[in-house]
Design an enzyme around this catalytic site. Structure first.
Site, short mmCIF file in Angstrom:
data_model
loop_
_atom_site.label_atom_id
_atom_site.label_comp_id
_atom_site.label_asym_id
_atom_site.label_seq_id
_atom_site.Cartn_x
_atom_site.Cartn_y
_atom_site.Cartn_z
N ASN A 138 0.61 -1.37 0.12
CA ASN A 138 0.10 0.04 0.01
C ASN A 138 0.85 0.98 -0.03
O ASN A 138 0.50 2.40 -0.63
CB ASN A 138 -1.01 -0.06 1.18
N GLU A 237 4.34 -4.22 12.70
CA GLU A 237 3.43 -2.98 12.24
C GLU A 237 2.42 -3.71 11.27
O GLU A 237 2.44 -4.18 10.30
CB GLU A 237 4.15 -2.05 11.31
N CYS A 271 -3.18 1.57 6.84
CA CYS A 271 -3.62 1.16 8.07
C CYS A 271 -3.97 2.02 9.08
O CYS A 271 -4.63 1.59 10.07
CB CYS A 271 -2.12 0.56 8.56
N GLU A 445 8.11 2.34 14.78
CA GLU A 445 9.13 3.09 13.68
C GLU A 445 9.03 4.68 13.50
O GLU A 445 7.87 5.21 13.97
CB GLU A 445 8.45 2.39 12.22
N1 LIG Z 1 0.84 -1.00 10.79
C1 LIG Z 1 1.48 -0.40 9.50
O1 LIG Z 1 2.34 0.28 9.87
C2 LIG Z 1 0.87 -0.72 8.38
C3 LIG Z 1 1.29 -0.20 7.31
C4 LIG Z 1 0.80 -0.73 6.07
C5 LIG Z 1 -0.04 -1.79 6.05
N2 LIG Z 1 -0.53 -2.45 7.03
C6 LIG Z 1 -1.34 -3.69 7.15
O2 LIG Z 1 -1.06 -4.54 5.71
C7 LIG Z 1 -2.04 -5.09 5.43
C8 LIG Z 1 -2.20 -4.69 3.85
O3 LIG Z 1 -0.87 -5.15 3.35
P1 LIG Z 1 -0.85 -6.58 2.57
O4 LIG Z 1 -2.22 -7.11 2.21
O5 LIG Z 1 0.46 -6.67 1.70
O6 LIG Z 1 -0.38 -7.54 3.86
P2 LIG Z 1 -0.13 -9.13 3.89
O7 LIG Z 1 0.20 -9.30 5.33
O8 LIG Z 1 -0.71 -9.89 3.15
O9 LIG Z 1 1.56 -8.77 3.42
C9 LIG Z 1 2.56 -8.09 3.88
C10 LIG Z 1 3.85 -8.78 3.27
O10 LIG Z 1 3.68 -9.99 3.70
C11 LIG Z 1 4.23 -10.95 2.78
N3 LIG Z 1 3.54 -12.16 3.07
C12 LIG Z 1 2.20 -12.49 2.88
N4 LIG Z 1 2.05 -13.79 3.62
C13 LIG Z 1 3.17 -14.10 4.02
C14 LIG Z 1 3.63 -15.51 4.39
N5 LIG Z 1 2.81 -16.39 4.99
N6 LIG Z 1 4.93 -15.48 4.99
C15 LIG Z 1 5.69 -14.40 4.88
N7 LIG Z 1 5.37 -13.25 4.33
C16 LIG Z 1 4.10 -13.10 3.84
C17 LIG Z 1 3.49 -10.33 1.45
O11 LIG Z 1 4.23 -10.77 0.29
C18 LIG Z 1 3.82 -8.85 1.77
O12 LIG Z 1 5.20 -8.54 1.48
C19 LIG Z 1 -3.20 -4.36 6.07
O13 LIG Z 1 -3.79 -5.10 7.18
C20 LIG Z 1 -2.49 -2.99 6.78
O14 LIG Z 1 -3.24 -2.41 7.79
C21 LIG Z 1 0.23 -2.01 8.31
O1 LIG Z 2 -0.55 2.03 5.80
C1 LIG Z 2 -0.13 2.51 6.79
C2 LIG Z 2 1.41 3.41 6.76
O2 LIG Z 2 1.80 3.14 7.83
C3 LIG Z 2 1.23 4.49 5.91
S1 LIG Z 2 1.30 5.77 6.49
O3 LIG Z 2 2.47 5.94 7.63
O4 LIG Z 2 0.24 6.26 7.51
O5 LIG Z 2 1.45 6.92 5.47
#
Ligand SMILES: NC(=O)c1ccc[n+]([C@@H]2O[C@H](COP(=O)([O-])OP(=O)(O)OC[C@H]3O[C@@H](n4cnc5c(N)ncnc54)[C@H](O)[C@@H]3O)[C@@H](O)[C@H]2O)c1
Ligand SMILES: O=C[C@H](O)CS(=O)(=O)O
Length: 465
Positions: A138, A237, A271, A445
């Site tokens: 994202n 995160e 997120c 972070e």
């Molecule tokens: N808290 C934060 O800072 C933050 C920031 C951005 C996104 N997010 C969260 O991320 C999610 C959206 O992103 P997404 O769909 O890419 O998440 P995801 O958990 O599906 O994937 C994240 C990463 O993990 C990898 N991955 C997926 N399955 C895996 C496995 N079994 N083993 C190892 N690696 C694996 C993916 O290829 C990707 O690189 C949302 O829930 C969002 O809230 C959190």
């Molecule tokens: O998706 C959540 C990320 O942390 C992006 S941001 O830091 O809010 O821009």
């Protein structure tokens, strides 16, 4: 910086499905070769003077700013977000290099005398070692630099696995790091379509001393259990379900402005995105009317054609968001306002929507929507509001709009969240500790705390007379 891989995979535009590039498809063997090189690079990089690491990070910041147009175009092409969102992301992502260039020369330490005397306590910090970094699609630039910058500042080397949807931005950042003076092998970008085997191989390898993961809570849980085998240092995160609270004395226009940012940045795929709007009954009608008008005015279309709202990451994700809306409507909610999606646009575009009359137990309130839909709920009693807002496993971001600072801080302080926006709809800032409580994660972070994630204290007990 990029280990060779025999095969490549296609990266596609989420709106059209057109191929926008290809990336090397690393398997576990190539991924472990990257670890070996990062491990070899660690001794020299961790021994560099902090000032040198600072200067390399400053050069990386300048490199990203110089490449802003190219990087923004790359992000739009593989993620689909609007050009304005992509440019904002590049600026935000680059800022992590600048912030940690300034932190690299301030690695903390302390000196003290034991109360009984006769012993000095000297505490130093050492880089943890090779860090495995795993990032989502994202924010393909910012989620990478938010990890790489503190890792390098601390003296760590790293292997980074970007999401398979968006590897091109991470690869471009890898090139910028090389040009900035990061030694060959110190940061490897390792795209793959086999996330689980590659990351498992890293977590089982004793040369890897740290996992920093950003992604969904579900995958985070799986990786945490794998990390338990080696008691690995982890930063997590994870997902969010942010409440956005509007109090009865709030400036409604300011709240609407904040709501537009908190909900629609990156088409709702953040997120930190406001997932549920709790609006006090006295201002609910006014808020919904003005918020609805702003939502109806949103321009939906291709990110590179001046739209404010691009596609979500895939047609499947869009279908999931529409199902949440249908489920809410079946439970009594009403589509009060929506923007228009031009009919020629494909299935991956979702209409920005405001829902009213949403039930507290609707799936759209309980689950992370990750799309441009805003469910509005009405509140009157503060204790009930707090109970409803905290009724989630998540605790990442929250937002409060209130006229009195006292009310804003009181309500904000009662919300279970790692970050609370007070009269603003954006909490992300490289100089502030980003992270969540409950099942939204572990660690922080950004800020000074983000550097600590890549350092381990050593305490020297020094006898003296
Ligand atoms: N808290 C934060 O800072 C933050 C920031 C951005 C996104 N997010 C969260 O991320 C999610 C959206 O992103 P997404 O769909 O890419 O998440 P995801 O958990 O599906 O994937 C994240 C990463 O993990 C990898 N991955 C997926 N399955 C895996 C496995 N079994 N083993 C190892 N690696 C694996 C993916 O290829 C990707 O690189 C949302 O829930 C969002 O809230 C959190
Ligand atoms: O998706 C959540 C990320 O942390 C992006 S941001 O830091 O809010 O821009």
């Amino acid at each position: 910086m990029e280990p060779s891989a025999d095969t490549r995979f296609e990266v596609t535009d989420p709106a059209t499905g057109a191929v926008v590039g290809t990336a090397p498809d690393h398997g576990p063997d190539a991924a472990l070769k990257a670890v070996a090189e990062a491990h070899d690079a660690f001794a020299a990089w961790s021994a560099t003077p902090p000032r040198h690491r600072s200067e390399v990070l400053s050069a990386a910041h300048r490199g990203m700013i110089a490449a802003k147009d190219r990087l923004a175009a790359l992000i739009v092409s593989e993620n689909g977000k609007s050009r304005a969102d992509a440019e904002a992301e590049v600026g935000y992502a680059a800022e992590f290099f600048r912030w940690y260039a300034e932190e690299a020369v301030r690695i903390p330490g302390s000196f003290g005398t034991a109360p009984a005397g006769g012993v000095h306590n000297i505490v130093t910090r050492a880089p943890v070692g090779v860090a495995a970094l795993v990032t989502p699609w994202n924010f393909p630039a910012a989620m990478a630099t938010r990890k790489i910058a503190p890792a390098l500042a601390a003296g760590c080397t790293a292997v980074l696995k970007p999401a398979a949807e968006t590897p091109l931005t991470a690869l471009a950042i890898g090139e910028i790091l090389l040009e900035a003076g990061v030694p060959e092998g110190a940061v490897h970008v390792v795209p793959t379509t086999s996330a689980a085997p590659v990351v498992s191989a890293w977590l089982s390898d004793p040369r890897v001393r740290k996992l920093s993961f950003t992604g969904s809570t579900g995958v985070g849980r799986t990786l945490l259990s794998q990390c338990a085998d080696r008691v690995l240092n982890t930063s997590m995160e994870l997902g969010g379900n942010a409440p956005f609270v509007v109090a009865e004395d709030a400036d409604v226009d300011a709240a609407v402005q904040g709501a537009m940012v908190a909900k629609f940045r990156n088409s709702g795929q953040a997120c930190t995105a406001a997932n549920r709007f709790y609006v006090h009954r006295r201002v609910a009608d006014t808020f919904v009317e003005r918020f609805g008008k702003a939502v109806e005015a949103l321009k939906v279309g291709h990110g590179d054609q001046g739209a404010q709202i691009g596609p979500v990451i895939s047609a499947g994700a869009a279908d999931g968001i529409r199902s949440l809306v249908e489920d809410a409507v079946a439970g009594g909610a009403r589509v009060a306002h929506h923007a228009t999606v031009p009919s020629e646009l494909p299935r991956s575009f979702v209409a920005p929507t405001v829902l009213t009359g949403v039930s507290h137990d609707a799936a759209i309130v309980r689950e992370e929507i990750f799309g441009p839909v805003a469910p509005v709920l009405v509140w009157e009693d503060e204790d009930e509001l707090i109970e409803q807002a905290n009724a989630t496993e998540y605790g990442l971001a929250a937002y409060v709009y209130a006229g009195s600072a006292d009310a804003a801080m009181r309500i904000g302080g009662r919300l279970e969240a790692g970050m609370v926006g007070i009269n603003r709809g954006l909490v992300s800032d490289p100089s502030a500790p980003f992270g969540g409580v409950k099942q939204s994660g572990l660690g922080r972070e950004g800020a000074e705390l983000g550097l600590e994630e890549y350092l381990e204290p050593t305490y020297f007990s020094v006898a003296h007379t």
